[in-house]
Write a protein that holds these residues in place. Sequence first.
Motif, PDB file in Angstrom:
ATOM      1  N   HIS A   1     -36.181   7.571 -12.733  1.00 20.55           N
ATOM      2  CA  HIS A   1     -35.510   8.770 -12.208  1.00 20.55           C
ATOM      3  C   HIS A   1     -34.994   8.525 -10.793  1.00 20.55           C
ATOM      4  CE1 HIS A   1     -36.560  11.373 -15.556  1.00 20.55           C
ATOM      5  NE2 HIS A   1     -37.840  11.002 -15.464  1.00 20.55           N
ATOM      6  N   PHE A   2     -35.835   7.920  -9.964  1.00 18.59           N
ATOM      7  CA  PHE A   2     -35.447   7.675  -8.581  1.00 18.59           C
ATOM      8  C   PHE A   2     -34.284   6.688  -8.500  1.00 18.59           C
ATOM      9  CE2 PHE A   2     -35.961   4.912  -4.824  1.00 18.59           C
ATOM     10  CZ  PHE A   2     -35.687   5.844  -3.838  1.00 18.59           C
ATOM     11  N   GLY A   3     -34.322   5.622  -9.293  1.00 18.30           N
ATOM     12  CA  GLY A   3     -33.256   4.630  -9.256  1.00 18.30           C
ATOM     13  C   GLY A   3     -31.912   5.205  -9.670  1.00 18.30           C
ATOM     14  N   ALA A   4     -31.904   6.047 -10.711  1.00 15.44           N
ATOM     15  CA  ALA A   4     -30.648   6.641 -11.159  1.00 15.44           C
ATOM     16  C   ALA A   4     -30.078   7.579 -10.096  1.00 15.44           C
ATOM     17  CB  ALA A   4     -30.873   7.397 -12.468  1.00 15.44           C
ATOM     18  N   SER A   5     -30.936   8.405  -9.502  1.00 12.31           N
ATOM     19  CA  SER A   5     -30.461   9.331  -8.473  1.00 12.31           C
ATOM     20  C   SER A   5     -30.003   8.588  -7.227  1.00 12.31           C
ATOM     21  CB  SER A   5     -31.575  10.319  -8.106  1.00 12.31           C
ATOM     22  OG  SER A   5     -31.932  11.108  -9.221  1.00 12.31           O
ATOM     23  N   LEU A   6     -30.759   7.568  -6.835  1.00 16.18           N
ATOM     24  CA  LEU A   6     -30.381   6.792  -5.651  1.00 16.18           C
ATOM     25  C   LEU A   6     -29.035   6.106  -5.852  1.00 16.18           C
ATOM     26  CD1 LEU A   6     -31.230   5.717  -2.858  1.00 16.18           C
ATOM     27  CD2 LEU A   6     -32.293   3.785  -4.037  1.00 16.18           C
ATOM     28  N   LEU A   7     -28.792   5.574  -7.031  1.00 16.14           N
ATOM     29  CA  LEU A   7     -27.518   4.918  -7.307  1.00 16.14           C
ATOM     30  C   LEU A   7     -26.363   5.906  -7.228  1.00 16.14           C
ATOM     31  CD1 LEU A   7     -26.040   2.342  -8.161  1.00 16.14           C
ATOM     32  CD2 LEU A   7     -26.477   2.986 -10.546  1.00 16.14           C
ATOM     33  N   ARG A   8     -26.539   7.097  -7.778  1.00 13.18           N
ATOM     34  CA  ARG A   8     -25.466   8.093  -7.747  1.00 13.18           C
ATOM     35  C   ARG A   8     -25.172   8.556  -6.329  1.00 13.18           C
ATOM     36  NH1 ARG A   8     -28.602  10.874 -12.705  1.00 13.18           N
ATOM     37  NH2 ARG A   8     -27.649   9.701 -14.417  1.00 13.18           N
ATOM     38  N   VAL A   9     -26.218   8.890  -5.582  1.00 12.64           N
ATOM     39  CA  VAL A   9     -26.008   9.387  -4.220  1.00 12.64           C
ATOM     40  C   VAL A   9     -25.429   8.293  -3.330  1.00 12.64           C
ATOM     41  CG1 VAL A   9     -27.158  10.308  -2.178  1.00 12.64           C
ATOM     42  CG2 VAL A   9     -27.794  11.138  -4.430  1.00 12.64           C
ATOM     43  N   THR A  10     -25.949   7.079  -3.440  1.00 12.66           N
ATOM     44  CA  THR A  10     -25.473   5.984  -2.589  1.00 12.66           C
ATOM     45  C   THR A  10     -24.017   5.645  -2.887  1.00 12.66           C
ATOM     46  OG1 THR A  10     -27.723   5.080  -2.522  1.00 12.66           O
ATOM     47  CG2 THR A  10     -25.935   3.639  -1.833  1.00 12.66           C
ATOM     48  N   ALA A  11     -23.657   5.565  -4.169  1.00 11.75           N
ATOM     49  CA  ALA A  11     -22.275   5.253  -4.524  1.00 11.75           C
ATOM     50  C   ALA A  11     -21.321   6.330  -4.028  1.00 11.75           C
ATOM     51  CB  ALA A  11     -22.149   5.088  -6.039  1.00 11.75           C
ATOM     52  N   ALA A  12     -21.688   7.595  -4.226  1.00 17.51           N
ATOM     53  CA  ALA A  12     -20.817   8.680  -3.778  1.00 17.51           C
ATOM     54  C   ALA A  12     -20.714   8.731  -2.259  1.00 17.51           C
ATOM     55  CB  ALA A  12     -21.343  10.013  -4.315  1.00 17.51           C
ATOM     56  N   PHE A  13     -21.827   8.472  -1.578  1.00 18.50           N
ATOM     57  CA  PHE A  13     -21.823   8.540  -0.111  1.00 18.50           C
ATOM     58  C   PHE A  13     -20.934   7.468   0.491  1.00 18.50           C
ATOM     59  CE2 PHE A  13     -23.785   6.884   3.826  1.00 18.50           C
ATOM     60  CZ  PHE A  13     -23.551   7.973   4.648  1.00 18.50           C
ATOM     61  N   TRP A  14     -21.084   6.218   0.064  1.00 17.68           N
ATOM     62  CA  TRP A  14     -20.285   5.145   0.653  1.00 17.68           C
ATOM     63  C   TRP A  14     -18.832   5.242   0.247  1.00 17.68           C
ATOM     64  CZ3 TRP A  14     -21.778   3.074   4.797  1.00 17.68           C
ATOM     65  CH2 TRP A  14     -23.134   2.860   5.054  1.00 17.68           C
ATOM     66  N   LEU A  15     -18.564   5.752  -0.941  1.00 24.08           N
ATOM     67  CA  LEU A  15     -17.169   6.000  -1.319  1.00 24.08           C
ATOM     68  C   LEU A  15     -16.557   7.067  -0.410  1.00 24.08           C
ATOM     69  CD1 LEU A  15     -14.891   5.369  -3.320  1.00 24.08           C
ATOM     70  CD2 LEU A  15     -15.792   7.177  -4.799  1.00 24.08           C
ATOM     71  N   ALA A  16     -17.349   8.073  -0.060  1.00 27.08           N
ATOM     72  CA  ALA A  16     -16.859   9.096   0.861  1.00 27.08           C
ATOM     73  C   ALA A  16     -16.650   8.530   2.260  1.00 27.08           C
ATOM     74  CB  ALA A  16     -17.839  10.273   0.894  1.00 27.08           C
ATOM     75  N   VAL A  17     -17.545   7.648   2.693  1.00 25.42           N
ATOM     76  CA  VAL A  17     -17.385   7.034   4.016  1.00 25.42           C
ATOM     77  C   VAL A  17     -16.088   6.229   4.068  1.00 25.42           C
ATOM     78  CG1 VAL A  17     -18.330   5.317   5.596  1.00 25.42           C
ATOM     79  CG2 VAL A  17     -19.841   6.994   4.547  1.00 25.42           C
ATOM     80  N   LEU A  18     -15.821   5.448   3.029  1.00 21.61           N
ATOM     81  CA  LEU A  18     -14.647   4.582   3.021  1.00 21.61           C
ATOM     82  C   LEU A  18     -13.342   5.363   2.949  1.00 21.61           C
ATOM     83  CD1 LEU A  18     -15.894   1.720   0.653  1.00 21.61           C
ATOM     84  CD2 LEU A  18     -15.699   1.680   3.141  1.00 21.61           C
ATOM     85  N   THR A  19     -13.371   6.588   2.454  1.00 25.17           N
ATOM     86  CA  THR A  19     -12.140   7.366   2.316  1.00 25.17           C
ATOM     87  C   THR A  19     -12.043   8.501   3.330  1.00 25.17           C
ATOM     88  OG1 THR A  19     -13.238   8.694   0.599  1.00 25.17           O
ATOM     89  CG2 THR A  19     -11.872   6.845  -0.132  1.00 25.17           C
ATOM     90  N   ALA A  20     -13.142   9.177   3.607  1.00 24.60           N
ATOM     91  CA  ALA A  20     -13.083  10.355   4.474  1.00 24.60           C
ATOM     92  C   ALA A  20     -12.920   9.979   5.942  1.00 24.60           C
ATOM     93  CB  ALA A  20     -14.334  11.218   4.286  1.00 24.60           C
ATOM     94  N   VAL A  21     -13.554   8.904   6.383  1.00 26.21           N
ATOM     95  CA  VAL A  21     -13.448   8.520   7.790  1.00 26.21           C
ATOM     96  C   VAL A  21     -12.007   8.148   8.160  1.00 26.21           C
ATOM     97  CG1 VAL A  21     -14.188   6.845   9.519  1.00 26.21           C
ATOM     98  CG2 VAL A  21     -15.869   7.889   7.999  1.00 26.21           C
ATOM     99  N   PRO A  22     -11.299   7.315   7.373  1.00 29.67           N
ATOM    100  CA  PRO A  22      -9.883   7.085   7.702  1.00 29.67           C
ATOM    101  C   PRO A  22      -9.041   8.356   7.674  1.00 29.67           C
ATOM    102  CG  PRO A  22     -10.664   5.390   6.203  1.00 29.67           C
ATOM    103  CD  PRO A  22     -11.734   6.431   6.275  1.00 29.67           C
ATOM    104  N   VAL A  23      -9.326   9.249   6.721  1.00 28.21           N
ATOM    105  CA  VAL A  23      -8.582  10.510   6.680  1.00 28.21           C
ATOM    106  C   VAL A  23      -8.854  11.335   7.933  1.00 28.21           C
ATOM    107  CG1 VAL A  23      -8.431  12.740   5.486  1.00 28.21           C
ATOM    108  CG2 VAL A  23      -8.390  10.615   4.179  1.00 28.21           C
ATOM    109  N   GLY A  24     -10.105  11.402   8.356  1.00 27.14           N
ATOM    110  CA  GLY A  24     -10.429  12.140   9.576  1.00 27.14           C
ATOM    111  C   GLY A  24      -9.796  11.530  10.811  1.00 27.14           C
ATOM    112  N   ILE A  25      -9.787  10.196  10.878  1.00 23.63           N
ATOM    113  CA  ILE A  25      -9.140   9.529  12.013  1.00 23.63           C
ATOM    114  C   ILE A  25      -7.643   9.840  12.032  1.00 23.63           C
ATOM    115  CG2 ILE A  25      -8.535   7.268  12.955  1.00 23.63           C
ATOM    116  CD1 ILE A  25     -11.255   6.272  12.009  1.00 23.63           C
TER     117      ILE A  25
END
Length: 287
Positions: free
Chosen positions: A92-116
């Motif tokens: 359970h923990f591994g599946a949730s960690l994978l989903r949150v981590t993938a979504a978070f870093w994808l947001a970092v890679l796209t949202a930070v340039p948009v904010g800049i």
Amino acid sequence: MAAHAPTATPSVPTPVPPAAGGPVKTSRFRVPGEGSSATISAVTFAVLLLAWFAVTNLGWVKPLFLPSPQAVFQQFWEYLTGTANDKPLWQHFGASLLRVTAAFWLAVLTAVPVGIAMGMSRWARGIFDPPIEFYRPLPPLAYLPLIIIWFGIDEIPKVLLIYLSCFAPLALAARSGMRGASQEQINAAYSMGASYAQVIRHVILPSALPEILVGMRIAIGFGWTTLVAAEMVAANVGLGQMVLNASNFLRTDIVIMGIVVIGVVAYAFDLFMRRVETWLVPWKGRM
């Protein structure tokens, strides 16, 4: 020729040295918030745990509404060792960690340039600001049915829902951080012969980094908050799915155990981001 009267000079008090052999008094004043609050946090946690233990073991609350700490720990141990009538906790923990981590870093890679871009260009601000401000206050459950209709019920809608919850705070933090550099710093860089790209790289981005890191801390918290809603989409494994499945059978001990695990993991991520913040921006709060 008339003589001028001497101008009186203000008397400056002469500091009196301490008496020989006498103790030198030092100020006991401390800035509010200075120092560590770990002891206070530990005492608060202990008090809450003792109150929970007393309320449940004295029979003041029925176990259906609030199980005892022993029952919650028993469920945690069974899930941890794989003896529970369910998948082990690490799955359970591994599946949730994978989903949150993938979504978070994808947001970092796209949202930070948009904010800049929003912080530097009125065109980018005019394009991205309306949709971000429109969907940002919406709860994830409001647009969850649309995501299911558009993307199905596999892993994509789960990650996408968490991604959307992380995107807005990251973009707004990066936009706010781009205004952190003072005009004096920018003018000084230009006067030393820096180009536009060098001003952005060496002046504006370092000034924006503290705000971006704060946005990352907020975004990772939103990601774990949205996890339960994301795993409502036909998930068969995950911490949120474990909590929802237990709630269908009124297993409050498993529900609270899952909530505690999610909270502890999210808090550990926040502590890690604080440590990263001290490494990357050691000057924060000292200027």
